[in-house]
Design a protein around this motif. Structure first.
Motif, short mmCIF file in Angstrom:
data_model
loop_
_atom_site.label_atom_id
_atom_site.label_comp_id
_atom_site.label_asym_id
_atom_site.label_seq_id
_atom_site.Cartn_x
_atom_site.Cartn_y
_atom_site.Cartn_z
N ASN A 7 10.60 13.98 3.01
CA ASN A 7 11.01 13.19 4.17
C ASN A 7 11.57 11.84 3.72
OD1 ASN A 7 11.16 11.62 6.44
ND2 ASN A 7 9.21 12.32 7.29
N LEU A 26 -7.63 7.69 -2.91
CA LEU A 26 -8.42 7.32 -4.10
C LEU A 26 -9.86 6.94 -3.76
CD1 LEU A 26 -5.76 5.15 -5.95
CD2 LEU A 26 -6.27 7.56 -6.29
N ILE A 48 -10.37 -8.80 0.38
CA ILE A 48 -9.35 -8.93 1.43
C ILE A 48 -8.04 -8.30 0.97
CG2 ILE A 48 -8.02 -10.58 2.80
CD1 ILE A 48 -10.53 -12.43 2.60
N ALA A 49 -7.71 -8.47 -0.31
CA ALA A 49 -6.48 -7.87 -0.83
C ALA A 49 -6.55 -6.34 -0.73
CB ALA A 49 -6.25 -8.29 -2.28
N PHE A 50 -7.70 -5.77 -1.11
CA PHE A 50 -7.88 -4.33 -0.99
C PHE A 50 -7.72 -3.89 0.47
CE2 PHE A 50 -10.04 -3.87 -5.19
CZ PHE A 50 -9.38 -2.73 -5.60
N TRP A 54 0.13 -15.43 -2.96
CA TRP A 54 -1.29 -15.73 -2.77
C TRP A 54 -1.88 -16.36 -4.04
CZ3 TRP A 54 -5.60 -11.86 -0.95
CH2 TRP A 54 -6.51 -12.57 -0.17
N ARG A 110 -11.53 -12.78 -1.96
CA ARG A 110 -10.08 -12.60 -2.00
C ARG A 110 -9.72 -11.20 -2.44
NH1 ARG A 110 -7.11 -17.36 -2.13
NH2 ARG A 110 -5.32 -16.65 -3.26
N THR A 111 -10.43 -10.71 -3.44
CA THR A 111 -10.12 -9.38 -3.95
C THR A 111 -10.37 -8.33 -2.87
OG1 THR A 111 -11.04 -10.24 -5.99
CG2 THR A 111 -10.48 -7.91 -5.94
N VAL A 145 -4.73 -5.96 -8.53
CA VAL A 145 -4.91 -4.93 -7.48
C VAL A 145 -3.55 -4.57 -6.89
CG1 VAL A 145 -5.90 -4.48 -5.20
CG2 VAL A 145 -7.27 -5.63 -6.94
N TYR A 173 -3.69 14.28 3.53
CA TYR A 173 -3.29 12.87 3.50
C TYR A 173 -3.53 12.15 4.80
CZ TYR A 173 -1.67 13.70 -1.13
OH TYR A 173 -1.63 14.01 -2.46
N LEU A 195 -1.99 -1.48 5.15
CA LEU A 195 -0.58 -1.12 5.01
C LEU A 195 -0.44 0.38 4.79
CD1 LEU A 195 2.22 -2.60 4.68
CD2 LEU A 195 1.85 -2.43 2.22
N GLU A 232 9.87 8.65 5.16
CA GLU A 232 8.60 8.32 4.53
C GLU A 232 8.85 7.69 3.16
OE1 GLU A 232 5.95 11.64 4.20
OE2 GLU A 232 4.21 10.35 3.85
N VAL A 265 -4.09 -3.89 1.48
CA VAL A 265 -3.37 -2.74 0.94
C VAL A 265 -3.71 -1.48 1.73
CG1 VAL A 265 -3.19 -1.21 -1.06
CG2 VAL A 265 -3.09 -3.68 -1.38
N TYR A 273 7.78 3.83 1.90
CA TYR A 273 7.02 3.47 0.70
C TYR A 273 7.76 2.44 -0.15
CZ TYR A 273 3.01 6.47 1.06
OH TYR A 273 1.82 7.01 1.45
N VAL A 299 1.19 2.68 7.78
CA VAL A 299 2.53 3.20 7.52
C VAL A 299 2.50 4.72 7.44
CG1 VAL A 299 4.37 3.35 5.80
CG2 VAL A 299 3.41 1.12 6.40
N ARG A 300 1.52 5.26 6.70
CA ARG A 300 1.52 6.70 6.52
C ARG A 300 1.21 7.42 7.83
NH1 ARG A 300 -1.87 9.51 1.88
NH2 ARG A 300 -0.24 9.01 0.40
N SER A 327 6.67 12.60 12.20
CA SER A 327 7.18 13.82 11.58
C SER A 327 6.30 15.05 11.78
CB SER A 327 7.44 13.59 10.09
OG SER A 327 6.24 13.22 9.46
N VAL A 362 -7.00 -11.45 -10.19
CA VAL A 362 -7.51 -10.11 -9.90
C VAL A 362 -6.72 -9.49 -8.74
CG1 VAL A 362 -9.53 -8.77 -9.17
CG2 VAL A 362 -9.82 -10.69 -10.75
N VAL A 363 -6.43 -10.31 -7.73
CA VAL A 363 -5.64 -9.82 -6.59
C VAL A 363 -4.27 -9.33 -7.06
CG1 VAL A 363 -4.44 -10.52 -4.48
CG2 VAL A 363 -6.82 -11.19 -4.83
N THR A 415 -11.74 -17.14 1.91
CA THR A 415 -10.69 -16.44 1.19
C THR A 415 -10.64 -16.89 -0.26
OG1 THR A 415 -9.07 -18.07 1.88
CG2 THR A 415 -9.30 -16.13 3.26
N VAL A 468 4.27 7.41 10.06
CA VAL A 468 5.23 8.42 9.61
C VAL A 468 4.76 9.81 10.01
CG1 VAL A 468 6.21 9.55 7.58
CG2 VAL A 468 6.17 7.06 7.71
#
Lengths: 141, 122
Positions: free
Chosen positions: B65, A116, A19-21, B86, A16-17, B101, A105, A27, B68, A24, B72, A31-32, A39, B97-98, A11, A35
Motif C-alpha cells: 500500500n 516489539l 515520554i519519548a517512548f 528536544w 524524558r525517555t 530511542v 499488526y 505516532l 501506508e 513514538v 511511514y 498512523v498505522r 484500507s 538517550v531520547v 520532563t 491506514v
C-alpha cells in the motif's frame, strides 16, 4: 502555563525517555490504525478500532506524563492502567480467538508483538515511574 | 524498494541508536557525536523518499500500500529533528538517550517500509 513550561521538572531525567517512548508509540499506533481503517477496515473492524482506541489512549497518556499537577498524575495513572488491562485482555483474546483478531499488526495483538512488545512493557514501566514520582507530581499541583 | 539500501540504513540507525543510548547512560551530554546519528538518518530518510518517488519509473513498483508506505516515510522524517530539538532544549544525558530511542524507532520504520513496499498480495 509559562511557569510550568519554564520549570518542566517532570520532563527532565529518566521521565524524558519514557515520554519519548510514549510519543513514538502514539505516532506508530495512530498512523498505522488510521491506514488500516482506510484500507482494511472490513476485514477486522473490532481489532482495528481497538488499535485506534489504544493510539488515542497513548496520546492522552503522553500528554498527561508531560504535564505537571495532580490531575495530570491521575489521568496518567488512569490511561496507563487502561493500557495494561487492554494489552493483557486483548492480547489473550487475540490468541484465543484468531478469527476475531486476524491482524498481527494491531497494537494489542499477541500482547503487542507487532510493536516489539512495547505495548506490554510501557504500561509497567509507566506505572513504576508514576509511583516513584508521586511526591513530585503532587508538589507541582 | 532497494533491499540493500534498507539494510544499510537499518544498520546505521541501530548503530546510531545504540551509540546514543550508551553515551546517554554513560552520563554524556548532547554532543556532535551523539547528534550526528539523527542528522545522518534524516539524510538517509530523504534519500529513501527520493528512491520511492523514482523507483516506480524504473520498474520497481510497490506491491504493498503506497499510502501506508508514505505515511511511514513522512512519520520517520519527523523523528530525528524532534529528537534533536528536544536534546537541545535540555542538554542532559537523558536527552541523549531520547535521541537513541528515536534512532531505533527510525530503524524499525525502515524495516516496515521495506515490508510494506514488497508485501505479496493484499
Amino acid at each position: 502555563m509559562t511557569e510550568t513550561s519554564v520549570r518542566r521538572p517532570k520532563t527532565s531525567g529518566p521521565g524524558r525517555t519514557l515520554i519519548a517512548f510514549y510519543g513514538v508509540m502514539t505516532l506508530a499506533a495512530l498512523v498505522r490504525s488510521i491506514v488500516q481503517i482506510i484500507s482494511d477496515f472490513g476485514a477486522a473492524p473490532l481489532a482495528i478500532l481497538l488499535s485506534f482506541l489504544s493510539g488515542v489512549v497513548y496520546l492522552v497518556a503522553t500528554i498527561a506524563l508531560a504535564r505537571p499537577g495532580r490531575r495530570a498524575y491521575r489521568t496518567a495513572i488512569g490511561t496507563i492502567a487502561f493500557e495494561l488491562v487492554g494489552v493483557l485482555v486483548v492480547g489473550a483474546l487475540s490468541l484465543a480467538l484468531p478469527a476475531v483478531f486476524p491482524f498481527r499488526y494491531t497494537v494489542w495483538w499477541g500482547f503487542g508483538i507487532g510493536y516489539l512488545l512495547l505495548p506490554l512493557a510501557l504500561p509497567v514501566l509507566g506505572l513504576l515511574f508514576l509511583r516513584s514520582q508521586r511526591a513530585r507530581f503532587a508538589q507541582e499541583a | 524498494m532497494i533491499l540493500g539500501y534498507t539494510t544499510f540504513a537499518v544498520v546505521v540507525a541501530v548503530a546510531a541508536g545504540v551509540l546514543a543510548i550508551a553515551l546517554g547512560l554513560a552520563g554524556r551530554k548532547p554532543s556532535d557525536l551523539s547528534l550526528a546519528g539523527p542528522a545522518v538518518l534524516e539524510l538517509l530518510l530523504l534519500a529513501q523518499l527520493v528512491i520511492a518517488i523514482v523507483a516506480p519509473a524504473a520498474g520497481n513498483r510497490p506491491t504493498g500500500n503506497p499510502i501506508e508506505f508514505y505515511a511511514y516515510v513522512v512519520g520517520a522524517l519527523v523523528i530525528p529533528p524532534a529528537a534533536v530539538f528536544w536534546a537541545l532544549t535540555e542538554r542532559t544525558r537523558w536527552s541523549v538517550v531520547v535521541v537513541g530511542v528515536g534512532c531505533l524507532a527510525v530503524a524499525v520504520m525502515f524495516v516496515r517500509m521495506q515490508l510494506i513496499w514488497s508485501v505479496q498480495g493484499s
